[in-house]
Design an enzyme around this catalytic site. Structure first.
Site, PDB file in Angstrom:
ATOM      1  N   THR A   1      -5.543  -7.736  10.512  1.00 38.24           N
ATOM      2  CA  THR A   1      -5.797  -6.483   9.795  1.00 38.24           C
ATOM      3  C   THR A   1      -5.156  -5.261  10.454  1.00 38.24           C
ATOM      4  O   THR A   1      -4.449  -4.499   9.799  1.00 38.24           O
ATOM      5  CB  THR A   1      -7.326  -6.249   9.662  1.00 38.24           C
ATOM      6  OG1 THR A   1      -7.881  -7.335   8.928  1.00 38.24           O
ATOM      7  CG2 THR A   1      -7.616  -4.943   8.940  1.00 38.24           C
TER       8      THR A   1
ATOM      9  N   ASN B   1      -1.870  -0.259   7.003  1.00 35.27           N
ATOM     10  CA  ASN B   1      -1.374  -1.574   7.424  1.00 35.27           C
ATOM     11  C   ASN B   1      -0.528  -2.259   6.344  1.00 35.27           C
ATOM     12  O   ASN B   1      -0.428  -3.491   6.312  1.00 35.27           O
ATOM     13  CB  ASN B   1      -2.534  -2.454   7.887  1.00 35.27           C
ATOM     14  CG  ASN B   1      -3.591  -2.613   6.811  1.00 35.27           C
ATOM     15  OD1 ASN B   1      -3.426  -2.120   5.688  1.00 35.27           O
ATOM     16  ND2 ASN B   1      -4.665  -3.312   7.137  1.00 35.27           N
TER      17      ASN B   1
ATOM     18  N   GLU C   1      -9.690  -9.993  -8.108  1.00 35.55           N
ATOM     19  CA  GLU C   1      -8.770  -8.878  -7.861  1.00 35.55           C
ATOM     20  C   GLU C   1      -7.585  -8.906  -8.832  1.00 35.55           C
ATOM     21  O   GLU C   1      -7.139  -7.853  -9.293  1.00 35.55           O
ATOM     22  CB  GLU C   1      -8.273  -8.939  -6.412  1.00 35.55           C
ATOM     23  CG  GLU C   1      -9.407  -8.662  -5.416  1.00 35.55           C
ATOM     24  CD  GLU C   1      -8.983  -8.850  -3.956  1.00 35.55           C
ATOM     25  OE1 GLU C   1      -7.814  -9.216  -3.707  1.00 35.55           O
ATOM     26  OE2 GLU C   1      -9.830  -8.635  -3.075  1.00 35.55           O
TER      27      GLU C   1
ATOM     28  N   LYS D   1       0.826  -1.203   0.000  1.00 30.58           N
ATOM     29  CA  LYS D   1       0.000   0.000   0.000  1.00 30.58           C
ATOM     30  C   LYS D   1       0.869   1.265   0.000  1.00 30.58           C
ATOM     31  O   LYS D   1       2.091   1.190   0.238  1.00 30.58           O
ATOM     32  CB  LYS D   1      -0.935  -0.041   1.217  1.00 30.58           C
ATOM     33  CG  LYS D   1      -1.914  -1.229   1.182  1.00 30.58           C
ATOM     34  CD  LYS D   1      -2.884  -1.179   2.359  1.00 30.58           C
ATOM     35  CE  LYS D   1      -3.874  -2.324   2.293  1.00 30.58           C
ATOM     36  NZ  LYS D   1      -4.897  -2.240   3.384  1.00 30.58           N
TER      37      LYS D   1
ATOM     38  N   ARG E   1      -1.770 -14.519   3.494  1.00 32.49           N
ATOM     39  CA  ARG E   1      -2.579 -13.879   4.550  1.00 32.49           C
ATOM     40  C   ARG E   1      -1.926 -14.086   5.912  1.00 32.49           C
ATOM     41  O   ARG E   1      -1.908 -13.184   6.739  1.00 32.49           O
ATOM     42  CB  ARG E   1      -4.006 -14.459   4.568  1.00 32.49           C
ATOM     43  CG  ARG E   1      -4.853 -14.106   3.367  1.00 32.49           C
ATOM     44  CD  ARG E   1      -5.449 -12.726   3.423  1.00 32.49           C
ATOM     45  NE  ARG E   1      -6.430 -12.550   4.470  1.00 32.49           N
ATOM     46  CZ  ARG E   1      -7.193 -11.457   4.589  1.00 32.49           C
ATOM     47  NH1 ARG E   1      -7.063 -10.452   3.737  1.00 32.49           N
ATOM     48  NH2 ARG E   1      -8.052 -11.342   5.573  1.00 32.49           N
TER      49      ARG E   1
ATOM     50  N   ARG F   1       2.639  -7.001   8.992  1.00 33.08           N
ATOM     51  CA  ARG F   1       1.983  -5.913   9.737  1.00 33.08           C
ATOM     52  C   ARG F   1       2.506  -5.843  11.174  1.00 33.08           C
ATOM     53  O   ARG F   1       2.627  -4.765  11.751  1.00 33.08           O
ATOM     54  CB  ARG F   1       0.472  -6.125   9.715  1.00 33.08           C
ATOM     55  CG  ARG F   1      -0.136  -5.856   8.328  1.00 33.08           C
ATOM     56  CD  ARG F   1      -1.554  -6.398   8.231  1.00 33.08           C
ATOM     57  NE  ARG F   1      -2.242  -5.981   7.015  1.00 33.08           N
ATOM     58  CZ  ARG F   1      -3.396  -6.500   6.599  1.00 33.08           C
ATOM     59  NH1 ARG F   1      -3.969  -7.477   7.296  1.00 33.08           N
ATOM     60  NH2 ARG F   1      -3.967  -6.069   5.494  1.00 33.08           N
TER      61      ARG F   1
ATOM     62  N   PHE G   1     -15.241   3.430   7.570  1.00 30.48           N
ATOM     63  CA  PHE G   1     -13.843   3.736   7.237  1.00 30.48           C
ATOM     64  C   PHE G   1     -13.595   3.832   5.728  1.00 30.48           C
ATOM     65  O   PHE G   1     -12.479   4.118   5.299  1.00 30.48           O
ATOM     66  CB  PHE G   1     -12.894   2.684   7.848  1.00 30.48           C
ATOM     67  CG  PHE G   1     -13.120   1.272   7.374  1.00 30.48           C
ATOM     68  CD1 PHE G   1     -12.607   0.821   6.159  1.00 30.48           C
ATOM     69  CD2 PHE G   1     -13.841   0.370   8.146  1.00 30.48           C
ATOM     70  CE1 PHE G   1     -12.805  -0.475   5.714  1.00 30.48           C
ATOM     71  CE2 PHE G   1     -14.043  -0.946   7.708  1.00 30.48           C
ATOM     72  CZ  PHE G   1     -13.528  -1.365   6.483  1.00 30.48           C
TER      73      PHE G   1
HETATM   74  P1  IDP Z   1      -7.853  -7.050   5.377  1.00 24.01           P
HETATM   75  O1  IDP Z   1      -7.047  -6.048   4.571  1.00 24.01           O
HETATM   76  O2  IDP Z   1      -7.045  -7.620   6.499  1.00 24.01           O
HETATM   77  O3  IDP Z   1      -8.505  -8.095   4.519  1.00 24.01           O
HETATM   78  P2  IDP Z   1     -10.472  -5.776   5.577  1.00 24.01           P
HETATM   79  O4  IDP Z   1     -11.417  -5.973   6.715  1.00 24.01           O
HETATM   80  O5  IDP Z   1     -10.807  -6.419   4.272  1.00 24.01           O
HETATM   81  O6  IDP Z   1      -9.013  -6.206   6.074  1.00 24.01           O
HETATM   82  O7  IDP Z   1     -10.325  -4.200   5.381  1.00 24.01           O
HETATM   83  C1  IDP Z   1      -9.722  -3.681   4.214  1.00 24.01           C
HETATM   84  C2  IDP Z   1      -8.810  -2.551   4.611  1.00 24.01           C
HETATM   85  O8  IDP Z   1      -9.575  -1.467   5.114  1.00 24.01           O
HETATM   86  C3  IDP Z   1      -7.821  -2.876   5.738  1.00 24.01           C
HETATM   87  O9  IDP Z   1      -6.675  -3.555   5.281  1.00 24.01           O
HETATM   88  C4  IDP Z   1      -7.506  -1.498   6.270  1.00 24.01           C
HETATM   89  O10 IDP Z   1      -6.538  -0.822   5.458  1.00 24.01           O
HETATM   90  C5  IDP Z   1      -8.844  -0.794   6.119  1.00 24.01           C
HETATM   91  N1  IDP Z   1      -9.630  -0.832   7.353  1.00 24.01           N
HETATM   92  C6  IDP Z   1     -10.398  -1.836   7.819  1.00 24.01           C
HETATM   93  N2  IDP Z   1     -10.978  -1.527   8.992  1.00 24.01           N
HETATM   94  C7  IDP Z   1     -10.560  -0.258   9.281  1.00 24.01           C
HETATM   95  C8  IDP Z   1     -10.819   0.640  10.362  1.00 24.01           C
HETATM   96  O11 IDP Z   1     -11.539   0.347  11.321  1.00 24.01           O
HETATM   97  N3  IDP Z   1     -10.181   1.846  10.306  1.00 24.01           N
HETATM   98  C9  IDP Z   1      -9.389   2.209   9.275  1.00 24.01           C
HETATM   99  N4  IDP Z   1      -9.128   1.400   8.220  1.00 24.01           N
HETATM  100  C10 IDP Z   1      -9.704   0.179   8.228  1.00 24.01           C
HETATM  101 MG    MG Z   2     -10.007  -7.904   3.053  1.00 17.75          MG
END
Ligand code: IDP
Ligand code: MG
Length: 156
Positions: free
Chosen positions: A93, A114, A128, A11, A87, A104, A59
């Protein structure tokens, strides 16, 4: 098929922090193969497609602003159970929850910033990868080291 392909994004925070090499190295050292690799900018339209399951979340706006803020590195990573392996290598996350030893957990302390994205299942990986790579940008090739990394059983 046991050999899978998955989309990994380094990212904009990872690019800004000069961590492209450190993160790519982890996938290479694990034995996974880089089938595609490029630097690009995520547009709002691509963000809307990529994060379609998150559009209603609180978010989402901040996520899109962050993901479109600067270049990111997109990778197609290939190997046995590559989706799950990647993963696990990424960690939970939110960086604060991610175990040390994960990307991370070793490099971040933020929730949203992250460092990496990894597809969360076979359907997501297929969808994707098609969003980020043209077919001709993905490569099938063998490496000298493959015989020492992947056995016939792993391929079956
Ligand atoms: P993942 O990337 O681990 O699969 P997801 O739940 O799919 O997590 O969320 C996608 C992305 O959205 C996360 O990687 C993170 O960058 C962002 N994100 C998720 N939840 C939050 C939050 O509560 N605050 C800010 N950013 C968030
Ligand atoms: Mg995800």
């Amino acid at each position: 098929m046991a050999i899978e392909r998955t989309l990994i994004l380094i990212k904009p925070d990872g690019v800004q922090r000069g961590l492209i090499g450190s993160i790519v190295e982890r996938f290479e050292r694990r034995g996974l193969k880089i089938a595609g690799l490029k630097l690009m900018k995520m547009t709002e339209a691509l963000a809307a497609q990529h994060y379609k399951d998150h559009v209603t979340k609180g978010f989402y706006k901040g996520l899109v602003a962050f993901m479109t803020s600067g270049p990111l590195a997109a990778l197609c990573v290939e190997g046995p159970k590559a989706i799950e392996v990647a993963r696990k290598m990424m960690g939970k996350t939110f960086c604060t929850d991610a175990e040390p030893g994960t990307i991370r957990g070793d490099f971040g302390v933020s929730r949203g910033m992250n460092l990496v994205h990894g597809s969360d299942g076979p359907d997501a990986a297929k969808r994707e990868l098609a969003l980020f790579f043209k077919p001709e940008e993905l490569f099938e090739y063998s490496r000298a080291l493959d015989a020492a990394v992947v056995s016939d059983e792993d391929r079956a």
